[in-house]
Scaffold this motif. Sequence first.
Motif, PDB file in Angstrom:
ATOM      1  N   VAL A   1       0.823  -1.222   0.000  1.00 15.65           N
ATOM      2  CA  VAL A   1       0.000   0.000   0.000  1.00 15.65           C
ATOM      3  C   VAL A   1       0.858   1.273   0.000  1.00 15.65           C
ATOM      4  O   VAL A   1       0.454   2.295  -0.550  1.00 15.65           O
ATOM      5  CB  VAL A   1      -0.978   0.043   1.203  1.00 15.65           C
ATOM      6  N   TYR A   2       2.033   1.212   0.614  1.00 11.08           N
ATOM      7  CA  TYR A   2       2.899   2.400   0.685  1.00 11.08           C
ATOM      8  C   TYR A   2       3.325   2.849  -0.705  1.00 11.08           C
ATOM      9  O   TYR A   2       3.372   4.043  -1.000  1.00 11.08           O
ATOM     10  CB  TYR A   2       4.138   2.078   1.519  1.00 11.08           C
ATOM     11  N   HIS A   3       3.604   1.887  -1.561  1.00  8.82           N
ATOM     12  CA  HIS A   3       4.097   2.212  -2.899  1.00  8.82           C
ATOM     13  C   HIS A   3       2.980   2.587  -3.874  1.00  8.82           C
ATOM     14  O   HIS A   3       3.202   3.332  -4.815  1.00  8.82           O
ATOM     15  CB  HIS A   3       4.876   1.030  -3.473  1.00  8.82           C
ATOM     16  N   LEU A   4       1.780   2.073  -3.631  1.00  5.60           N
ATOM     17  CA  LEU A   4       0.749   2.101  -4.680  1.00  5.60           C
ATOM     18  C   LEU A   4      -0.515   2.884  -4.348  1.00  5.60           C
ATOM     19  O   LEU A   4      -1.367   3.065  -5.210  1.00  5.60           O
ATOM     20  CB  LEU A   4       0.357   0.649  -5.019  1.00  5.60           C
TER      21      LEU A   4
ATOM     22  N   ALA B   1       1.323 -11.396  -2.616  1.00  8.88           N
ATOM     23  CA  ALA B   1       1.627 -10.839  -1.286  1.00  8.88           C
ATOM     24  C   ALA B   1       0.975  -9.483  -1.106  1.00  8.88           C
ATOM     25  O   ALA B   1       0.751  -8.745  -2.071  1.00  8.88           O
ATOM     26  CB  ALA B   1       3.145 -10.712  -1.121  1.00  8.88           C
ATOM     27  N   PHE B   2       0.683  -9.148   0.152  1.00  7.33           N
ATOM     28  CA  PHE B   2       0.031  -7.885   0.491  1.00  7.33           C
ATOM     29  C   PHE B   2       0.760  -7.264   1.685  1.00  7.33           C
ATOM     30  O   PHE B   2       0.769  -7.832   2.773  1.00  7.33           O
ATOM     31  CB  PHE B   2      -1.452  -8.145   0.822  1.00  7.33           C
ATOM     32  N   HIS B   3       1.403  -6.118   1.441  1.00  7.55           N
ATOM     33  CA  HIS B   3       2.197  -5.444   2.471  1.00  7.55           C
ATOM     34  C   HIS B   3       1.486  -4.175   2.949  1.00  7.55           C
ATOM     35  O   HIS B   3       0.962  -3.425   2.122  1.00  7.55           O
ATOM     36  CB  HIS B   3       3.566  -5.030   1.911  1.00  7.55           C
TER      37      HIS B   3
ATOM     38  N   LYS C   1      -9.805   0.069   2.337  1.00  2.00           N
ATOM     39  CA  LYS C   1     -10.310   0.024   0.969  1.00  2.00           C
ATOM     40  C   LYS C   1      -9.418  -0.879   0.102  1.00  2.00           C
ATOM     41  O   LYS C   1      -9.917  -1.729  -0.638  1.00  2.00           O
ATOM     42  CB  LYS C   1     -10.364   1.446   0.394  1.00  2.00           C
ATOM     43  N   ILE C   2      -8.117  -0.710   0.239  1.00  2.00           N
ATOM     44  CA  ILE C   2      -7.205  -1.518  -0.583  1.00  2.00           C
ATOM     45  C   ILE C   2      -7.288  -2.990  -0.173  1.00  2.00           C
ATOM     46  O   ILE C   2      -7.294  -3.882  -1.017  1.00  2.00           O
ATOM     47  CB  ILE C   2      -5.761  -0.959  -0.508  1.00  2.00           C
ATOM     48  N   ARG C   3      -7.394  -3.259   1.150  1.00  2.00           N
ATOM     49  CA  ARG C   3      -7.552  -4.660   1.575  1.00  2.00           C
ATOM     50  C   ARG C   3      -8.837  -5.250   0.979  1.00  2.00           C
ATOM     51  O   ARG C   3      -8.868  -6.419   0.568  1.00  2.00           O
ATOM     52  CB  ARG C   3      -7.570  -4.773   3.101  1.00  2.00           C
ATOM     53  N   SER C   4      -9.891  -4.445   0.917  1.00  2.00           N
ATOM     54  CA  SER C   4     -11.144  -4.976   0.347  1.00  2.00           C
ATOM     55  C   SER C   4     -10.942  -5.347  -1.127  1.00  2.00           C
ATOM     56  O   SER C   4     -11.460  -6.361  -1.593  1.00  2.00           O
ATOM     57  CB  SER C   4     -12.284  -3.970   0.514  1.00  2.00           C
ATOM     58  N   TRP C   5     -10.166  -4.554  -1.860  1.00  2.00           N
ATOM     59  CA  TRP C   5      -9.894  -4.885  -3.269  1.00  2.00           C
ATOM     60  C   TRP C   5      -9.060  -6.165  -3.366  1.00  2.00           C
ATOM     61  O   TRP C   5      -9.316  -7.019  -4.218  1.00  2.00           O
ATOM     62  CB  TRP C   5      -9.125  -3.746  -3.950  1.00  2.00           C
TER      63      TRP C   5
END
Lengths: 277, 277
Positions: free
Chosen positions: A181-184, A205-207, A234-238
């Motif tokens: 999420v930090y990068h994107l 993977a999910f960071h 929101k990103i985790r939901s995606w």
Amino acid sequence: MNLKPITDLSKLCIHTITTKPWTIEEAARNYAAHGVKGITVWRDALSGRNIKQTGEMLRQLDLTIVSLCRGGFFPGKEKTKRQAAIDDNRKAIEEAFELGTKMIVLVCGADPAQSLEDSRMQIKDGISFILPEAEAAGIKLAIEPLHPMYADTRSAINTLAQANDMTEALNSQWVGVAVDVYHLWWDPQLEKEIKRCGKNNTLLAFHVCDWKSPTVDLLNDRGIMGEGCIPIKKIRSWVEATGFNGFNEVEIFSDIYWKQDQSAFLKNIISSYKKYL
Amino acid sequence: MNLKPITDLSKLCIHTITTKPWTIEEAARNYAAHGVKGITVWRDALSGRNIKQTGEMLRQLDLTIVSLCRGGFFPGKEKTKRQAAIDDNRKAIEEAFELGTKMIVLVCGADPAQSLEDSRMQIKDGISFILPEAEAAGIKLAIEPLHPMYADTRSAINTLAQANDMTEALNSQWVGVAVDVYHLWWDPQLEKEIKRCGKNNTLLAFHVCDWKSPTVDLLNDRGIMGEGCIPIKKIRSWVEATGFNGFNEVEIFSDIYWKQDQSAFLKNIISSYKKYL
């Protein structure tokens, strides 16, 4: 937004670099004692250790070894630099195999002495070269797109679209992507591109961490989840909408937190994880 | 790459903030004495001055006033903040008119307390609100996409694609885009998007500097052209291929250079401009 709340730590993984002041033994004991179930091992944490025994130690603590971090850094204007990178990535595959993890995260690299296009070709070539070894060892390679502020030296792959393009071009079940999420978080194409790698079964993977305002250092001023402006839920939901069922990996580089008591920091991570993921 | 070499300074513009230690009067005299033909005025440089007279002073030195920098910062979770931004942008239009420039650069803004999507809607609304005043004053508004590392507070518009989308949605001859190599060099879509705004006749400004490796500050560590890894010549060739015939604007924020003798710095800028643009 359809999102299951976090009720336990069964999907929580922490990167050893997050608690850098601890040895891997201290980190593992503390993570396990607090109910954390996953660990991603940075290679520096293995320095001077028997890697196989370290892997056994982690498994005895009931920690899943989610990945080895990191391979990559393929580009180089000089051929000797590129060959050294290939050799080092082969070594990383051996280390991952001995450790007993099934994934290596790739920070792909860039060389400011040449164009991003050249760096990208060399990344693709580099991954191709090591693919047979990865496959033989049963290790997946996760291309991690890095924030555009790292395009000079750390990665010429700066969006998930680019990582997906490269994954599709390499067309191997041993290659996928890591979403951090930090990068994107800033990318207006993120939801679309998460769907795309989900469909391809290449989301590996999910960071997570957070982007602080202000951020005072380009590398080591990441925030704990909830401390910044990234829409993590929101990103985790995606990510989960794709069927991803892996770990949520907490990867925080922070000069501030590394100076603090690491036990207190770990408790802060766990409570923030429950609240802000 | 089809690129005419730089043989004179007829298209060189410098932003007043580049030589921040100088007053606008000092900057203007020194730029003109060295043959620089354009100046972009930052609003802080006008503080305490009669703006009309300052504009006349610049024209007497044969300097084209390329733009006023900057309007924008439209988003805000609170309505009062958004209204204050509208008021400030109206003031900027008045200042630009008095100064006698035909363009305002918009750093569009973002509020970490809300989503990027909300910020983007408020940016679009904000520009719509001030468009009648801009048109009446004959001032064009240039949306400048900012590097993704500024997505928290400075701009929710982080790629040229987004700036082009917004320009097309606003559909006014008074709205276009500013292309700054520092913000956009990493973007694999850059050439395509420069062509797009060229085709729309909405490419209004071209800003240059360089990205140093390492970059040690998120805001004030920009490099002089040639000092970093941005393919400036390549990007200039794309910009000029659209028919763009405006100034090449040097905009450098640098704690390092601001501490140096500004005359020596100016000479360095000019020689680097001839060599690396």
